[in-house]
Design a protein around this motif. Structure first.
Motif, mmCIF file in Angstrom:
data_model
loop_
_atom_site.group_PDB
_atom_site.id
_atom_site.type_symbol
_atom_site.label_atom_id
_atom_site.label_comp_id
_atom_site.label_asym_id
_atom_site.label_seq_id
_atom_site.Cartn_x
_atom_site.Cartn_y
_atom_site.Cartn_z
ATOM 1 N N GLN A 97 0.842 -1.183 0.000
ATOM 2 C CA GLN A 97 0.000 0.000 0.000
ATOM 3 C C GLN A 97 0.882 1.240 0.000
ATOM 4 O OE1 GLN A 97 -2.259 -1.597 3.567
ATOM 5 N NE2 GLN A 97 -3.878 -0.408 2.581
ATOM 6 N N VAL A 98 0.463 2.251 -0.734
ATOM 7 C CA VAL A 98 1.199 3.504 -0.809
ATOM 8 C C VAL A 98 0.293 4.621 -0.319
ATOM 9 C CG1 VAL A 98 2.497 5.091 -2.263
ATOM 10 C CG2 VAL A 98 2.513 2.634 -2.780
ATOM 11 N N TRP A 106 4.230 -2.725 3.534
ATOM 12 C CA TRP A 106 4.224 -4.059 2.955
ATOM 13 C C TRP A 106 3.776 -5.081 3.990
ATOM 14 C CZ3 TRP A 106 8.954 -1.204 2.148
ATOM 15 C CH2 TRP A 106 9.068 -0.666 0.871
ATOM 16 N N VAL A 107 2.844 -5.928 3.609
ATOM 17 C CA VAL A 107 2.528 -7.128 4.377
ATOM 18 C C VAL A 107 3.375 -8.237 3.775
ATOM 19 C CG1 VAL A 107 0.761 -8.773 5.090
ATOM 20 C CG2 VAL A 107 0.181 -6.351 4.841
ATOM 21 N N LEU A 108 4.252 -8.831 4.581
ATOM 22 C CA LEU A 108 5.206 -9.823 4.096
ATOM 23 C C LEU A 108 4.903 -11.192 4.686
ATOM 24 C CD1 LEU A 108 8.544 -7.810 4.464
ATOM 25 C CD2 LEU A 108 7.023 -7.931 2.483
ATOM 26 N N ARG A 109 4.922 -12.210 3.846
ATOM 27 C CA ARG A 109 4.762 -13.588 4.316
ATOM 28 C C ARG A 109 6.123 -14.254 4.317
ATOM 29 N NH1 ARG A 109 0.948 -15.686 0.917
ATOM 30 N NH2 ARG A 109 -0.695 -15.076 2.376
ATOM 31 N N ARG A 118 2.217 -22.140 7.957
ATOM 32 C CA ARG A 118 1.799 -21.678 6.638
ATOM 33 C C ARG A 118 2.544 -20.427 6.188
ATOM 34 N NH1 ARG A 118 -4.830 -22.292 6.991
ATOM 35 N NH2 ARG A 118 -4.863 -24.538 7.404
ATOM 36 N N GLY A 119 3.435 -19.957 7.011
ATOM 37 C CA GLY A 119 4.176 -18.750 6.684
ATOM 38 C C GLY A 119 3.646 -17.566 7.457
ATOM 39 N N ALA A 120 4.395 -17.139 8.451
ATOM 40 C CA ALA A 120 3.962 -16.025 9.290
ATOM 41 C C ALA A 120 3.970 -14.732 8.486
ATOM 42 C CB ALA A 120 4.894 -15.906 10.489
ATOM 43 N N GLU A 121 3.070 -13.816 8.848
ATOM 44 C CA GLU A 121 2.984 -12.538 8.159
ATOM 45 C C GLU A 121 3.283 -11.391 9.123
ATOM 46 O OE1 GLU A 121 -0.699 -12.112 6.108
ATOM 47 O OE2 GLU A 121 -0.340 -13.833 4.803
ATOM 48 N N VAL A 122 4.064 -10.430 8.618
ATOM 49 C CA VAL A 122 4.394 -9.233 9.387
ATOM 50 C C VAL A 122 4.247 -8.025 8.479
ATOM 51 C CG1 VAL A 122 6.004 -10.448 10.901
ATOM 52 C CG2 VAL A 122 6.861 -9.345 8.827
ATOM 53 N N CYS A 382 2.526 5.048 13.511
ATOM 54 C CA CYS A 382 2.958 4.464 14.780
ATOM 55 C C CYS A 382 1.768 3.911 15.557
ATOM 56 C CB CYS A 382 3.679 5.541 15.592
ATOM 57 S SG CYS A 382 4.319 4.956 17.159
ATOM 58 N N GLY A 383 1.872 2.633 15.962
ATOM 59 C CA GLY A 383 0.834 2.012 16.769
ATOM 60 C C GLY A 383 -0.319 1.431 15.973
ATOM 61 N N GLN A 384 -0.271 1.526 14.625
ATOM 62 C CA GLN A 384 -1.386 1.056 13.819
ATOM 63 C C GLN A 384 -1.128 -0.301 13.159
ATOM 64 O OE1 GLN A 384 -1.951 4.496 11.150
ATOM 65 N NE2 GLN A 384 -3.925 4.802 12.121
ATOM 66 N N LEU A 385 0.094 -0.824 13.241
ATOM 67 C CA LEU A 385 0.410 -2.040 12.502
ATOM 68 C C LEU A 385 -0.273 -3.263 13.094
ATOM 69 C CD1 LEU A 385 4.194 -1.710 11.658
ATOM 70 C CD2 LEU A 385 2.204 -0.860 10.435
ATOM 71 N N LYS A 386 -0.834 -4.045 12.210
ATOM 72 C CA LYS A 386 -1.435 -5.314 12.582
ATOM 73 C C LYS A 386 -1.600 -6.092 11.298
ATOM 74 C CE LYS A 386 -5.295 -7.388 15.108
ATOM 75 N NZ LYS A 386 -6.561 -7.144 15.820
ATOM 76 N N SER A 387 -1.124 -7.340 11.248
ATOM 77 C CA SER A 387 -1.040 -8.022 9.962
ATOM 78 C C SER A 387 -2.400 -8.173 9.310
ATOM 79 C CB SER A 387 -0.383 -9.406 10.112
ATOM 80 O OG SER A 387 -1.291 -10.326 10.640
#
Length: 409
Positions: A97-98, A106-109, A118-122, A382-387
């Protein structure tokens, strides 16, 4: 933005492969010692190990190679051996997302670590500025701290990221930004026009508590600062902690990085509510660990982060208490306008109140920048990240519960 003019044709390396269910390990992100052990396992003579590690290190971190055939100074037979036993795969970009302000999330698996994984996502976030490019990286999948104002804290801890997975986030960002010599940047990339680097600063402020994964954070920092690889300055790497007191000193001794403390309150009862780890490591113990931080000086100040919550911690009395609390510690105080997220009970302080709060701190002799919110529109602030996967699962559970309720009626 316009691309910089090129004085010579730019030859693009083959695109980097994505992570998959491949059982072969990826060499991307491996610390030097692990890479050397891997080569020994392939039967390489001990006298060759150091040279081969240096070659691979250069191709992975300086040139951004995505396949072994691009490594032209590595013997052909060794390239074939490496390709059969390993990969150069990066974590898969599940979503990019931009923001309107240029921030990228970036959501990364991560590659699967076994049949039950199954591959963790961060999530990691790139913040472009005129004089720097800052990458906010994650150290855990989820978080255990449950800070009441933080969206990431509402996601349960899944596991720690290993050192390679931490480093791989930087490699993915450089891939997407075209941050390698002789490679054209991808369409829409942020390209500095002042000759600066695309990713120049790293902050461990993404998902997770870095000091609950200290061993891997230490190892990853060693890769990031390696002078023959990514070459990041220790002073351009900041590790942010909510206050895991026993690990603060060892972090400074092992890595020499800058330190940031998520403080957010000036007395224990309020901090117990906002940052529950305070019940284990109260403010007095935390600040003593800060005073004892190796290398602390006016040139290497500790950053204290203070999120501005309307009617909670933003009074001028709190500002004066904050100045008194930090007296004697070389410090900078970052005031962070609260970034809202769905379901939160908090509101951001009024901007005029934030400015008055800042003036009290500044008048006491501390730098008190107000952090401009970046990436709010894509929940990258800041504080908004959640996979994204966790959010989708939560929505799916809600829909199922609603369907079951309708069926019961």
């Amino acid at each position: 933005m316009s691309l910089p003019s090129a004085t010579a044709p730019q030859a693009a390396l083959p695109p980097a492969p994505r992570a998959s269910a491949d059982s072969r390990p990826s060499l991307v992100g491996m610390p030097r010692a692990a890479l050397a052990d891997f080569l020994r396992g392939l039967g390489l003579p001990e006298k060759e190990i150091r040279m081969r590690v240096a070659q691979l290190w250069h191709w992975i971190y300086v040139r951004g190679a995505g396949e072994f055939d691009a490594m032209t100074n590595v013997a052909k037979h060794l390239r074939a051996t490496l390709a059969s036993a390993s990969t150069l795969a990066r974590p898969e970009i599940v979503r990019e997302q931009v923001s309107a302000d240029g921030t990228r999330k970036w959501v990364l698996r991560m590659p699967s670590k076994g049949p039950l994984d199954r591959g963790a996502e961060v999530e990691c976030v790139y913040i472009p500025e005129r004089d720097r490019g800052t990458l906010c990286v994650s150290s855990q999948v989820g978080c255990t701290l449950n800070c009441s104002f933080c969206h990431t804290g509402t996601q349960k801890l899944v596991r720690n990221l290993d050192a390679a997975e931490i480093v791989a986030q930087i490699v993915v960002a450089r891939d997407r930004l075209g941050d390698y010599p002789g490679r054209l940047p991808p369409e829409g990339a942020f390209v500095p026009d002042d000759g600066g680097r695309f990713v120049s600063n790293i902050v461990f402020m993404g998902m997770g508590e870095p000091l609950y994964n200290a061993e891997n954070v230490h190892a990853a920092t060693g890769v990031l600062t390696d002078p023959e690889g990514l070459q990041l300055s220790k002073r351009r790497i900041t590790v942010s902690t909510s206050g895991i007191v026993p690990e603060i000193g060892p972090l400074g001794a092992a890595t020499g990085t800058m330190l940031a403390i998520s403080l957010h309150a000036t007395h224990d009862p309020l901090r117990d509510e906002l940052v529950p780890i305070n019940r284990k490591y109260p403010i007095a113990e935390l600040l003593q660990a800060c005073r004892d931080y190796p290398g602390l000086s006016n040139a290497r100040r500790i950053t204290f982060e203070y999120v501005m919550l309307k009617g909670v911690n933003d009074s001028l009395a709190e500002a004066r208490a904050l100045v008194k609390l930090l007296r004697g510690i070389p410090a900078k105080i970052n005031l962070i306008p609260f970034n809202p997220w769905p379901g939160t009970r908090y509101e951001c302080s009024d901007w005029s109140q934030i400015e008055r709060f800042s003036e009290v701190i500044f008048d006491a002799g501390y730098a008190s920048p107000i952090r401009t919110p970046r990436g709010r529109d894509i929940l990258a602030a800041c504080g908004q990240l959640k996979s994204e996967t966790e959010k989708l699962r939560a929505r799916a559970r809600l829909m199922l519960e609603e369907q079951l309720a309708l069926g019961a009626d």
